[in-house]
Scaffold this motif. Structure first.
Motif, PDB file in Angstrom:
ATOM      1  N   TRP A  37      27.409 -44.054  18.919  1.00 17.14           N
ATOM      2  CA  TRP A  37      26.691 -42.802  18.665  1.00 17.14           C
ATOM      3  C   TRP A  37      25.266 -43.107  18.286  1.00 17.14           C
ATOM      4  O   TRP A  37      24.982 -44.093  17.611  1.00 17.14           O
ATOM      5  N   LEU A  38      24.359 -42.249  18.694  1.00 14.74           N
ATOM      6  CA  LEU A  38      22.969 -42.326  18.287  1.00 14.74           C
ATOM      7  C   LEU A  38      22.671 -41.058  17.489  1.00 14.74           C
ATOM      8  O   LEU A  38      22.884 -39.954  17.984  1.00 14.74           O
ATOM      9  N   ILE A  39      22.226 -41.226  16.262  1.00 10.45           N
ATOM     10  CA  ILE A  39      21.972 -40.094  15.375  1.00 10.45           C
ATOM     11  C   ILE A  39      20.467 -39.852  15.348  1.00 10.45           C
ATOM     12  O   ILE A  39      19.698 -40.706  14.898  1.00 10.45           O
ATOM     13  N   THR A  40      20.041 -38.712  15.861  1.00 10.76           N
ATOM     14  CA  THR A  40      18.627 -38.372  15.879  1.00 10.76           C
ATOM     15  C   THR A  40      18.334 -37.378  14.763  1.00 10.76           C
ATOM     16  O   THR A  40      19.226 -36.974  14.031  1.00 10.76           O
ATOM     17  N   GLY A  41      17.084 -36.969  14.636  1.00 13.38           N
ATOM     18  CA  GLY A  41      16.705 -36.035  13.579  1.00 13.38           C
ATOM     19  C   GLY A  41      16.226 -36.738  12.328  1.00 13.38           C
ATOM     20  O   GLY A  41      16.016 -36.103  11.299  1.00 13.38           O
ATOM     21  N   LEU A  42      16.056 -38.059  12.403  1.00 12.70           N
ATOM     22  CA  LEU A  42      15.540 -38.833  11.279  1.00 12.70           C
ATOM     23  C   LEU A  42      14.037 -39.009  11.469  1.00 12.70           C
ATOM     24  O   LEU A  42      13.504 -38.719  12.534  1.00 12.70           O
ATOM     25  N   ASN A  43      13.336 -39.482  10.437  1.00  9.82           N
ATOM     26  CA  ASN A  43      11.888 -39.598  10.501  1.00  9.82           C
ATOM     27  C   ASN A  43      11.467 -40.994  10.046  1.00  9.82           C
ATOM     28  O   ASN A  43      11.249 -41.223   8.870  1.00  9.82           O
ATOM     29  N   SER A  62       8.721 -41.626   6.731  1.00  9.41           N
ATOM     30  CA  SER A  62       7.602 -40.731   7.045  1.00  9.41           C
ATOM     31  C   SER A  62       7.891 -39.293   6.644  1.00  9.41           C
ATOM     32  O   SER A  62       6.993 -38.473   6.612  1.00  9.41           O
ATOM     33  N   GLY A  63       9.125 -38.978   6.383  1.00 12.12           N
ATOM     34  CA  GLY A  63       9.482 -37.599   6.081  1.00 12.12           C
ATOM     35  C   GLY A  63       9.614 -37.270   4.611  1.00 12.12           C
ATOM     36  O   GLY A  63       9.822 -36.130   4.250  1.00 12.12           O
ATOM     37  N   ASN A  64       9.515 -38.291   3.748  1.00  8.94           N
ATOM     38  CA  ASN A  64       9.675 -38.089   2.309  1.00  8.94           C
ATOM     39  C   ASN A  64      10.998 -37.399   1.983  1.00  8.94           C
ATOM     40  O   ASN A  64      11.070 -36.508   1.140  1.00  8.94           O
ATOM     41  N   THR A  65      12.036 -37.828   2.699  1.00  6.49           N
ATOM     42  CA  THR A  65      13.373 -37.283   2.484  1.00  6.49           C
ATOM     43  C   THR A  65      14.406 -38.392   2.612  1.00  6.49           C
ATOM     44  O   THR A  65      14.132 -39.470   3.131  1.00  6.49           O
ATOM     45  N   ILE A  66      15.600 -38.076   2.141  1.00  2.00           N
ATOM     46  CA  ILE A  66      16.779 -38.900   2.372  1.00  2.00           C
ATOM     47  C   ILE A  66      17.747 -38.022   3.162  1.00  2.00           C
ATOM     48  O   ILE A  66      18.021 -36.891   2.769  1.00  2.00           O
ATOM     49  N   SER A  67      18.248 -38.531   4.289  1.00  2.00           N
ATOM     50  CA  SER A  67      19.228 -37.780   5.078  1.00  2.00           C
ATOM     51  C   SER A  67      20.624 -38.294   4.790  1.00  2.00           C
ATOM     52  O   SER A  67      20.849 -39.501   4.766  1.00  2.00           O
ATOM     53  N   GLU A  68      21.543 -37.378   4.566  1.00  2.00           N
ATOM     54  CA  GLU A  68      22.947 -37.742   4.404  1.00  2.00           C
ATOM     55  C   GLU A  68      23.596 -37.649   5.783  1.00  2.00           C
ATOM     56  O   GLU A  68      23.651 -36.580   6.377  1.00  2.00           O
ATOM     57  N   VAL A  69      24.039 -38.784   6.298  1.00  2.00           N
ATOM     58  CA  VAL A  69      24.731 -38.838   7.586  1.00  2.00           C
ATOM     59  C   VAL A  69      26.213 -38.996   7.281  1.00  2.00           C
ATOM     60  O   VAL A  69      26.618 -39.945   6.616  1.00  2.00           O
ATOM     61  N   GLN A  70      27.012 -38.067   7.757  1.00  2.00           N
ATOM     62  CA  GLN A  70      28.431 -38.054   7.431  1.00  2.00           C
ATOM     63  C   GLN A  70      29.263 -38.266   8.695  1.00  2.00           C
ATOM     64  O   GLN A  70      28.969 -37.695   9.739  1.00  2.00           O
ATOM     65  N   ILE A  71      30.289 -39.108   8.557  1.00  3.10           N
ATOM     66  CA  ILE A  71      31.251 -39.247   9.648  1.00  3.10           C
ATOM     67  C   ILE A  71      32.266 -38.129   9.482  1.00  3.10           C
ATOM     68  O   ILE A  71      32.932 -38.031   8.459  1.00  3.10           O
ATOM     69  N   GLN A  72      32.345 -37.286  10.475  1.00  5.25           N
ATOM     70  CA  GLN A  72      33.309 -36.197  10.465  1.00  5.25           C
ATOM     71  C   GLN A  72      34.356 -36.490  11.525  1.00  5.25           C
ATOM     72  O   GLN A  72      34.028 -36.865  12.642  1.00  5.25           O
ATOM     73  N   ILE A  73      35.619 -36.349  11.151  1.00  6.92           N
ATOM     74  CA  ILE A  73      36.712 -36.598  12.084  1.00  6.92           C
ATOM     75  C   ILE A  73      37.292 -35.257  12.498  1.00  6.92           C
ATOM     76  O   ILE A  73      37.764 -34.495  11.660  1.00  6.92           O
ATOM     77  N   ILE A  82      24.019 -35.290  10.504  1.00  4.72           N
ATOM     78  CA  ILE A  82      23.232 -35.136   9.283  1.00  4.72           C
ATOM     79  C   ILE A  82      23.715 -33.866   8.612  1.00  4.72           C
ATOM     80  O   ILE A  82      23.664 -32.787   9.198  1.00  4.72           O
ATOM     81  N   THR A  83      24.230 -33.995   7.394  1.00  8.32           N
ATOM     82  CA  THR A  83      24.800 -32.831   6.712  1.00  8.32           C
ATOM     83  C   THR A  83      23.914 -32.291   5.598  1.00  8.32           C
ATOM     84  O   THR A  83      23.971 -31.109   5.296  1.00  8.32           O
ATOM     85  N   THR A  84      23.102 -33.142   4.972  1.00  9.19           N
ATOM     86  CA  THR A  84      22.240 -32.719   3.877  1.00  9.19           C
ATOM     87  C   THR A  84      20.950 -33.518   3.945  1.00  9.19           C
ATOM     88  O   THR A  84      20.954 -34.685   4.336  1.00  9.19           O
ATOM     89  N   THR A  85      19.849 -32.888   3.558  1.00  5.96           N
ATOM     90  CA  THR A  85      18.574 -33.587   3.435  1.00  5.96           C
ATOM     91  C   THR A  85      18.074 -33.391   2.007  1.00  5.96           C
ATOM     92  O   THR A  85      18.014 -32.269   1.515  1.00  5.96           O
TER      93      THR A  85
END
Length: 144
Positions: A37-43, A62-73, A82-85
């Motif tokens: 999988w390739l997860i986009t939407g990051l900065n 570059s986005g001054n954020t932390i992205s929460e990437v979650q494995i969903q089954i 990405i579930t939360t920023t």
């Protein structure tokens, strides 16, 4: 690791060309030679932390954020998303998690010269940054 499913790894891919915001790759041990999988939407993602469950926290430098990437089954399908920023200070390079209860995340914000403190259950709660000039990396160590 997920019982019966195997092991997973998340790898950040820093954007290297103008306009390339970067991504994250998710790998699965059942097919070790192929990115699944390739997860986009990051900065311009840099370092990340893992909560020993289904969440990765990726520093968007570059986005001054932390992205929460979650494995969903979903049934027999695995879907990373990405579930939360979480907003943080300038230039996050890496992040660490509180190893005792995984309640607090500590992004190292090099451009701001500090380490932030974020409650992952209340992302809009007041942050308590600690001044650490020139900080790049942070780490946590869990007792096994």
């Amino acid at each position: 690791t997920f019982p019966g499913l195997g092991y997973f790894a998340c790898v950040t891919n820093l954007g290297v060309e103008a306009g390339d915001q970067g991504s994250a790759s998710l790998w699965w041990s059942n097919f070790p030679n192929n990115q699944q999988w390739l997860i986009t939407g990051l900065n311009n993602p840099r370092g990340l932390a893992y909560d020993y469950g289904v969440n990765w926290y990726v520093a968007n430098s570059s986005g001054n954020t932390i992205s929460e990437v979650q494995i969903q089954i979903q049934g027999n399908t695995i879907v990373p998303a990405i579930t939360t920023t979480y907003n943080t200070y300038d230039g996050p390079q890496n992040c660490a998690l509180d190893p005792l209860n995984l309640l607090y995340m500590f992004p190292s914000c090099q451009a701001a010269g500090l380490v932030d403190c974020i409650n992952v259950t209340q992302p809009n709660e007041f942050n308590l940054p600690v001044l650490v000039p020139g900080v790049k990396m942070v780490a946590s160590l869990a007792s096994q």
